[in-house]
Design an enzyme around this catalytic site. Structure first.
Site, PDB file in Angstrom:
ATOM      1  N   ARG A  59       0.694  -1.137   0.015  1.00 59.74           N
ATOM      2  CA  ARG A  59       0.058  -0.030   0.061  1.00 59.74           C
ATOM      3  C   ARG A  59       0.763   1.216   0.024  1.00 59.74           C
ATOM      4  O   ARG A  59       0.416   2.335  -0.264  1.00 59.74           O
ATOM      5  CB  ARG A  59      -0.910   0.014   1.206  1.00 59.74           C
ATOM      6  CG  ARG A  59      -1.816   1.527   1.380  1.00 59.74           C
ATOM      7  CD  ARG A  59      -3.192   1.088   1.882  1.00 59.74           C
ATOM      8  NE  ARG A  59      -3.226   0.221   3.223  1.00 59.74           N
ATOM      9  CZ  ARG A  59      -2.825   0.898   4.549  1.00 59.74           C
ATOM     10  NH1 ARG A  59      -2.565   2.304   4.647  1.00 59.74           N
ATOM     11  NH2 ARG A  59      -2.898   0.035   5.408  1.00 59.74           N
ATOM     12  N   TYR A 112     -14.367  16.082 -16.842  1.00 57.67           N
ATOM     13  CA  TYR A 112     -14.803  14.712 -16.898  1.00 57.67           C
ATOM     14  C   TYR A 112     -16.220  14.742 -15.746  1.00 57.67           C
ATOM     15  O   TYR A 112     -16.086  15.210 -14.528  1.00 57.67           O
ATOM     16  CB  TYR A 112     -13.718  13.790 -16.494  1.00 57.67           C
ATOM     17  CG  TYR A 112     -14.078  12.381 -16.064  1.00 57.67           C
ATOM     18  CD1 TYR A 112     -14.245  11.627 -17.227  1.00 57.67           C
ATOM     19  CD2 TYR A 112     -14.074  11.797 -14.887  1.00 57.67           C
ATOM     20  CE1 TYR A 112     -14.507  10.402 -17.252  1.00 57.67           C
ATOM     21  CE2 TYR A 112     -14.351  10.573 -14.953  1.00 57.67           C
ATOM     22  CZ  TYR A 112     -14.578   9.631 -16.080  1.00 57.67           C
ATOM     23  OH  TYR A 112     -14.926   8.451 -15.907  1.00 57.67           O
ATOM     24  N   ASP A 183      -6.069  17.547 -15.480  1.00 61.20           N
ATOM     25  CA  ASP A 183      -6.231  16.336 -15.919  1.00 61.20           C
ATOM     26  C   ASP A 183      -5.971  16.177 -17.251  1.00 61.20           C
ATOM     27  O   ASP A 183      -6.366  16.843 -18.291  1.00 61.20           O
ATOM     28  CB  ASP A 183      -7.664  15.793 -15.985  1.00 61.20           C
ATOM     29  CG  ASP A 183      -8.123  14.640 -16.395  1.00 61.20           C
ATOM     30  OD1 ASP A 183      -7.288  13.921 -17.198  1.00 61.20           O
ATOM     31  OD2 ASP A 183      -9.326  13.941 -15.690  1.00 61.20           O
ATOM     32  N   LYS A 208      -6.555   5.084 -19.672  1.00 60.72           N
ATOM     33  CA  LYS A 208      -7.027   5.499 -21.072  1.00 60.72           C
ATOM     34  C   LYS A 208      -5.499   5.157 -21.784  1.00 60.72           C
ATOM     35  O   LYS A 208      -5.050   4.001 -22.012  1.00 60.72           O
ATOM     36  CB  LYS A 208      -7.191   6.988 -21.068  1.00 60.72           C
ATOM     37  CG  LYS A 208      -8.253   7.255 -19.910  1.00 60.72           C
ATOM     38  CD  LYS A 208      -9.878   6.648 -20.545  1.00 60.72           C
ATOM     39  CE  LYS A 208     -10.762   6.551 -19.239  1.00 60.72           C
ATOM     40  NZ  LYS A 208     -11.087   7.851 -18.782  1.00 60.72           N
TER      41      LYS A 208
END
Ligand SMILES: *Cc1c(COP(=O)(O)O)cnc(C)c1O
Length: 392
Positions: A59, A112, A183, A208
């Site tokens: 983690r 988005y 972004d 993406k």
């Protein structure tokens, strides 16, 4: 066509320790483990005291994930990067790390949709107000910035592909002492490196183009070490949402071909967009590279854009007649995809699902994949014929 990908320095795809891997494997092995053991009490204690940096728990730190983070930081030209289990995990952790109740965020319109909803629901509930501005209007931005905590950018924006003068917006925010976040999923670091344009933090949905094969959901934020340390301090212990070793390995694999893929997405999408623009059934094409000068800092265009049919075209028949283009969300992979605007508007009608743009019900979003422009155009042409009642 632009030359962003042609001038790409492929040395950027190597990282400092991209020397021999274990067994001199050409591909870095996946360190698929949750924890790392210590050889002695002293080593464990030194690590816990922070005197020694080494993996303890995945983690926090995992060599495969770290390899991806260093690769991405190099591509974006930033000091550091931090991988997440999704783009939204990266976006929410980044914003949450810098805002407190009573703070105001300025955000460009048409971001988005889930980012838009994050501002309007969760962050609002925690007392963070968001003001949406037209990013093309520098005066409106300048009026909104004083006193804001964060300026959230996306360029080009989602669906309508509105482009911004990113260096000018970043400079304006700096004048007002406001931190900027962008972004950069659409352009990828091949066509836009926002840190070099003055933006503080650069986000990606790595699901993406970075992954590029539609087989991984992941996210990343890149920026200066000091800011990344602030995000890490909240993300590692409290928010979790860490990128997994296997997903990091898929991203490393995908990024090896990023420049070549982006070049082909760009050429094919421009070719398809130009032919759509010339088609009598099409009213408008929203593609940043079509006959326009690209905004400062954007050196090329990717495979995602939208267009609007003229009145009377049967969008349902168009969608159902496509063979190569598949109906599906997301984008950035090898395959071509289509999303009808009507479907998005139906979702937007649900509570808390509003998008901040009244997109035309006649609009369609396309992702142009790697199948080849001529084959894709034939597919679109026969589907438009079917949608306009012409025999194919
Ligand atoms: C898909 C997408 C996101 C969200 O990323 P996930 O990996 O799906 O969480 C964020 N921004 C943009 C522009 C996207 O297209």
């Amino acid at each position: 066509m632009t030359d962003g990908a042609d001038h790409f320095d492929h040395a950027l795809l190597t990282v400092a320790h991209d020397g021999p891997h274990a067994f001199e494997a050409v591909v870095p092995p996946i360190v698929q483990t949750s924890l790392f053991t210590f050889s002695s009490y002293d080593e464990m204690a030194a690590t816990y005291r922070g005197e020694k940096v080494r993996p303890t728990y995945t983690r926090g730190l995992n060599p495969t994930v770290r390899f991806f983070e260093e690769m991405l930081a190099k591509l974006e030209g930033t000091e550091d990067a931090l991988g997440f289990a999704s783009g939204m995990a990266a976006i929410s952790a980044t914003i949450i790390s810098f805002v407190s109740p009573g703070d105001r965020v300025v955000c460009v319109r048409h971001v988005y949709p889930d980012t838009y909803r994050l501002f309007g629901t969760l962050l609002k509930r925690f007392g963070v107000e968001t003001v949406f501005v037209d990013g093309t209007d520098l005066d409106a931005v300048a009026a909104a910035l004083p006193g804001a905590k964060l300026f959230y950018l996306e360029s080009p924006t989602s669906w309508v592909m509105e482009t911004h003068d990113v260096p000018a917006l970043a400079a304006l925010a700096r004048q007002h002492g406001v931190r900027t976040v962008i972004d950069n999923s659409w352009a990828s670091p091949i066509f836009q490196q926002p840190a070099k344009l003055g933006v503080d933090l650069v986000l990606h949905s790595a699901s993406k183009y970075l992954g590029g094969h539609s087989d991984v959901v992941a996210g990343v934020v890149a920026g200066p070490k000091a800011l990344l340390a602030e995000i890490r301090a909240a993300a590692y212990p409290y928010l979790g949402g860490k990128l997994s070793p296997f997903d990091a390995w898929l991203l490393i694999r995908g990024m090896r071909t990023l420049p070549a893929r982006m070049k082909m997405h760009e050429a094919s999408a421009l070719s398809v967009a130009a032919r759509l623009k010339a088609h009598p059934a099409v009213e408008q094409v929203c593609h940043p590279g079509l006959g326009n000068k690209l905004p400062p800092g954007l050196s090329g265009t990717s495979g995602l854009f939208s267009f609007i049919f003229r009145e009377g075209v049967n969008v349902r028949a168009f969608a159902d007649s496509l063979r190569l283009f598949k109906l599906g969300v997301s984008w950035g992979g090898h395959e071509s995809l289509v999303v009808p605007g009507e479907v998005v508007l139906a979702q937007a009608a649900k509570p808390n699902s509003a998008v901040d743009f009244a997109i035309s019900p006649r609009s369609v979003r396309l992702h142009v994949g790697l199948e080849g422009a001529d084959a894709l155009w034939s597919d679109l042409e026969q589907a438009i014929d079917a949608a306009t009642g012409k025999e194919s």
